[in-house]
Design an enzyme around this catalytic site. Structure first.
Site, mmCIF file in Angstrom:
data_model
loop_
_atom_site.group_PDB
_atom_site.id
_atom_site.type_symbol
_atom_site.label_atom_id
_atom_site.label_comp_id
_atom_site.label_asym_id
_atom_site.label_seq_id
_atom_site.Cartn_x
_atom_site.Cartn_y
_atom_site.Cartn_z
ATOM 1 C CB ILE A 93 30.331 30.599 -55.311
ATOM 2 C CG1 ILE A 93 30.974 31.419 -56.424
ATOM 3 C CG2 ILE A 93 30.393 31.355 -53.988
ATOM 4 C CD1 ILE A 93 30.096 32.563 -56.915
ATOM 5 N N GLY A 95 28.731 26.035 -60.725
ATOM 6 C CA GLY A 95 29.629 25.378 -61.656
ATOM 7 C C GLY A 95 29.092 25.187 -63.052
ATOM 8 C CG PHE A 97 34.308 32.495 -59.741
ATOM 9 C CD1 PHE A 97 33.208 33.121 -59.168
ATOM 10 C CD2 PHE A 97 35.418 33.270 -60.046
ATOM 11 C CE1 PHE A 97 33.212 34.494 -58.906
ATOM 12 C CE2 PHE A 97 35.437 34.632 -59.788
ATOM 13 C CZ PHE A 97 34.333 35.242 -59.215
ATOM 14 C CB CYS A 98 29.314 30.364 -62.368
ATOM 15 S SG CYS A 98 29.387 28.585 -62.661
ATOM 16 C CB THR A 99 25.926 30.254 -58.543
ATOM 17 O OG1 THR A 99 25.764 31.627 -58.885
ATOM 18 C CG2 THR A 99 25.258 29.990 -57.198
#
Length: 235
Positions: A201, A176, A172-174
């Site tokens: 997220i 996508g 996951f990241c901020t």
């Protein structure tokens, strides 16, 4: 109240400069603030303005790049989260410095299904963000590599992960975008099952109720707000 829209779209742009000039002409002198990066591989931005201005921007990007409004992450801010309006030309819309095809990314996981996936003890949950981001918040049980920049991710994978041992990876990241390249890279390196949180997220905080959330802390963002949590999302 400002509507904040975060988005990206990987698409081949024949003339990024022309797109930048169209955007500048259309939105100069409006209330639109924020930065959109434009490169031959697509667009990546976080912009703020009143709802009508954001609608006009997203309609335009939908026409020019195929941006899907359903994949845009929306939040709200009581004060201007940016100071200026910038449309910038770049070589990459997210710097990775390792040749990879982001269109061959891992399997998307919707926000509503993320909790179930990361609860599986056989899944390695991997935070692909920089250390200063993960220090203020991450998902329960996630591995947080010591990354100074996203371009360090490939070296981390080569040094620390094994396709035969880590057969199921959920990253996951901020918003996508980093996971598009990170998951594609891991698949190229032979990892058999690679998943990533669709919309990142931000989409998770927007769609998952706080009482059911596995998110711990706050999410670092790159504007004047510094960080957000569930309460900052319109949805």
């Amino acid at each position: 109240m400002y509507t904040v829209a975060a988005y990206y779209r990987f698409v081949t742009l024949a003339d990024p400069s022309a797109l930048r000039e169209e955007l500048r002409t259309m939105f100069a002198g409006t209330d639109l603030l924020g930065t959109t990066l434009i490169a031959p591989e697509g667009v990546n931005g976080t912009m703020a303005g009143d709802a009508a201005t954001i609608d006009r921007l997203l309609d335009f990007l939908g026409e020019r790049t195929g941006l899907d409004r359903g994949e845009v992450k929306f939040s709200v801010a009581e004060v201007a989260p940016f100071r200026r309006l910038k449309f910038k030309l770049k070589r990459e819309i997210i710097t990775f410095r390792n040749p990879v095809d982001p269109t061959n990314a891992g399997q998307y996981v919707e926000a509503k299904d993320w909790n179930e996936l990361i609860a599986d003890p056989g899944v390695l949950v991997l935070d692909t963000r920089n250390t200063y981001e993960s220090e203020i918040g991450t998902f329960a049980g996630a591995v947080t590599p010591a990354l100074a920049t996203f371009s360090d991710f490939a070296a981390y994978v080569r040094a620390n992960l094994d396709p035969e041992k880590h057969t199921r990876v959920a990253m996951f990241c901020t918003g996508g975008i980093r996971c598009e390249k990170a998951s594609a890279y891991m698949l190229e390196q032979g990892f058999p099952e690679v998943y990533h949180l669709k919309g990142g997220i931000l989409k998770y905080l927007e769609e998952v109720e706080a009482g059911k959330s596995q998110w711990q802390g706050e999410c670092y963002i790159f504007d004047e707000r510094v960080s957000v949590d569930h309460e900052d999302f319109a949805g």
